[in-house]
Design a protein around this motif. Structure first.
Motif, PDB file in Angstrom:
ATOM      1  N   GLU A  15     -77.963 -43.498 -40.668  1.00  0.00           N
ATOM      2  CA  GLU A  15     -77.022 -42.427 -40.336  1.00  0.00           C
ATOM      3  C   GLU A  15     -77.607 -41.502 -39.266  1.00  0.00           C
ATOM      4  O   GLU A  15     -76.908 -41.105 -38.323  1.00  0.00           O
ATOM      5  CB  GLU A  15     -76.668 -41.641 -41.600  1.00  0.00           C
ATOM      6  N   GLU A  45     -80.028 -54.138 -41.830  1.00  0.00           N
ATOM      7  CA  GLU A  45     -79.299 -55.215 -41.156  1.00  0.00           C
ATOM      8  C   GLU A  45     -79.504 -56.541 -41.876  1.00  0.00           C
ATOM      9  O   GLU A  45     -78.557 -57.341 -42.014  1.00  0.00           O
ATOM     10  CB  GLU A  45     -79.757 -55.313 -39.698  1.00  0.00           C
ATOM     11  N   LEU A  48     -77.349 -56.473 -45.036  1.00  0.00           N
ATOM     12  CA  LEU A  48     -75.923 -56.615 -44.747  1.00  0.00           C
ATOM     13  C   LEU A  48     -75.585 -57.942 -44.083  1.00  0.00           C
ATOM     14  O   LEU A  48     -74.436 -58.399 -44.147  1.00  0.00           O
ATOM     15  CB  LEU A  48     -75.452 -55.467 -43.846  1.00  0.00           C
ATOM     16  N   LEU A  52     -76.363 -54.047 -36.391  1.00  0.00           N
ATOM     17  CA  LEU A  52     -75.710 -52.755 -36.251  1.00  0.00           C
ATOM     18  C   LEU A  52     -75.962 -52.114 -34.888  1.00  0.00           C
ATOM     19  O   LEU A  52     -75.100 -51.395 -34.363  1.00  0.00           O
ATOM     20  CB  LEU A  52     -76.198 -51.798 -37.347  1.00  0.00           C
ATOM     21  N   ASN A  65     -69.320 -52.936 -35.167  1.00  0.00           N
ATOM     22  CA  ASN A  65     -69.507 -52.935 -36.619  1.00  0.00           C
ATOM     23  C   ASN A  65     -70.366 -51.752 -37.059  1.00  0.00           C
ATOM     24  O   ASN A  65     -70.127 -51.140 -38.112  1.00  0.00           O
ATOM     25  CB  ASN A  65     -70.169 -54.239 -37.072  1.00  0.00           C
ATOM     26  N   GLY A  66     -71.366 -51.422 -36.254  1.00  0.00           N
ATOM     27  CA  GLY A  66     -72.232 -50.305 -36.566  1.00  0.00           C
ATOM     28  C   GLY A  66     -71.506 -48.977 -36.497  1.00  0.00           C
ATOM     29  O   GLY A  66     -71.745 -48.075 -37.319  1.00  0.00           O
ATOM     30  N   ARG A  68     -68.288 -48.406 -37.065  1.00  0.00           N
ATOM     31  CA  ARG A  68     -67.430 -48.277 -38.250  1.00  0.00           C
ATOM     32  C   ARG A  68     -68.258 -47.966 -39.492  1.00  0.00           C
ATOM     33  O   ARG A  68     -67.905 -47.095 -40.299  1.00  0.00           O
ATOM     34  CB  ARG A  68     -66.618 -49.558 -38.459  1.00  0.00           C
ATOM     35  N   TYR A  69     -69.368 -48.668 -39.635  1.00  0.00           N
ATOM     36  CA  TYR A  69     -70.209 -48.479 -40.821  1.00  0.00           C
ATOM     37  C   TYR A  69     -70.842 -47.086 -40.819  1.00  0.00           C
ATOM     38  O   TYR A  69     -70.961 -46.438 -41.863  1.00  0.00           O
ATOM     39  CB  TYR A  69     -71.269 -49.571 -40.870  1.00  0.00           C
ATOM     40  N   GLN A  72     -68.449 -44.579 -42.171  1.00  0.00           N
ATOM     41  CA  GLN A  72     -68.295 -44.704 -43.622  1.00  0.00           C
ATOM     42  C   GLN A  72     -69.523 -44.169 -44.363  1.00  0.00           C
ATOM     43  O   GLN A  72     -69.395 -43.471 -45.374  1.00  0.00           O
ATOM     44  CB  GLN A  72     -68.050 -46.169 -43.980  1.00  0.00           C
ATOM     45  N   VAL A  73     -70.698 -44.486 -43.842  1.00  0.00           N
ATOM     46  CA  VAL A  73     -71.934 -44.021 -44.476  1.00  0.00           C
ATOM     47  C   VAL A  73     -72.022 -42.501 -44.391  1.00  0.00           C
ATOM     48  O   VAL A  73     -72.400 -41.828 -45.358  1.00  0.00           O
ATOM     49  CB  VAL A  73     -73.166 -44.679 -43.810  1.00  0.00           C
TER      50      VAL A  73
END
Length: 294
Positions: A15, A45, A48, A52, A65-66, A68-69, A72-73
């Motif tokens: 994060e 990584e 998952l 990322l 993808n990173g 979006r994640y 969310q994180v």
């Protein structure tokens, strides 16, 4: 079943790196080395099975993808921090309630009465959060809601509190020496955005002729309408229960009839019967139902 969740340290490193766009700046924030940040993200990584970051020399860039994640994180960590601080702030020998409530009802009716609740139940802390629309109460994090009676609450336990009756109010200077009935049509009319036809319905119900009843400034909340009326901006059609104090001390006047049919009913909504609820919910429910009839 064991949850498939990455380690907290890996998520914190990710994060911070995502937010700064830099492993080095993330390392400074978390008091780690840049190598430690890189290893944590490498483990994440691998866990998952997704790359990322794109690594170009000494620079890194989030891949789609990173991105979006990361969002969310960040939301999950923010929520976890809020919940932790909330729990840390609870008295060890007390209890708390989370109530979803309409904002003007909170400020104009409930909050002025909450001192009586606190004096009677000093170990129960009441937290209020604004909710303008009905929602699914179960698993929402709220113990109860205070809202209008609505079909969306079907299946919940609904207890009627108060009936909202609308009345036109304005600053006394606006009708000083004027005939009230004719003055109403001449005054600027103030509207609540969610009830654009309220003045039209009021005119039809009372028989008071209003030219172009839809004309006038619009506000989101009854609280805004009341402040606009107090400022002398026009006449507002608001629930009488919100302006009793202003009418009593003469800051507002209401020389016109009430609009009995353009009204709603405030309710206490619970996910289960009062007597099956936790004790703090029972206490609050009994108290507010008593307050509503006093």
């Amino acid at each position: 079943m064991r949850r498939k969740i990455p380690s907290h340290s890996a998520l914190m490193a990710f994060e911070a790196a995502a937010r700064h766009g830099s492993f080095a700046r993330a390392a400074d924030e978390l008091s780690l080395t840049e190598g430690a940040i890189s290893r944590q993200i490498g483990r994440l990584e691998a866990f998952l099975g997704v790359t990322l970051f794109e690594r170009v020399g000494n620079r890194v860039r989030l891949l789609p993808n990173g991105e979006r994640y990361a969002a969310q994180v960040r939301e999950t960590l923010d929520r976890l921090e809020r919940d932790s601080q909330y729990l840390m702030g609870q008295p060890s020998d007390g209890a708390s309630l989370d109530i979803a409530i309409l904002p003007t009802f909170a400020t104009r009716w409930l909050i002025p009465r909450l001192r009586r609740f606190q004096e009677r139940y000093p170990n129960i802390t009441v937290h209020l959060a604004e909710r303008m629309e009905p929602f699914v109460l179960a698993d929402s994090g709220f113990d109860a809601a205070i809202h209008f009676e609505h079909p969306a609450w079907t299946g919940m336990r609904t207890h009627r509190l108060l009936h909202e009756v609308l009345v036109p109010v304005c600053h006394p200077v606006l009708i000083d020496g004027k005939d009230a009935a004719t003055a109403l049509d001449a005054l600027p009319r103030l509207h609540r955005r969610q009830n654009p036809d309220a003045w039209q319905r009021y005119a039809e119900e009372t028989g008071i002729a209003l030219t172009n009843p839809a004309i006038g400034a619009r506000y989101d909340l009854h609280a805004m309408l009341i402040e606009a009326a107090l400022a002398g901006l026009g006449v507002a059609l608001v629930p009488r229960l919100y302006v009793e104090a202003e009418l009593s001390d003469g800051r507002l006047v209401a020389p016109w009839p009430e609009g009995a049919s353009i009204s709603k009913t405030f309710c206490l909504i619970l996910p289960e019967p009062i007597r099956l609820s936790e004790n703090p919910v029972q206490v609050f429910a009994d108290w507010i139902l008593h307050e509503a009839v006093v």
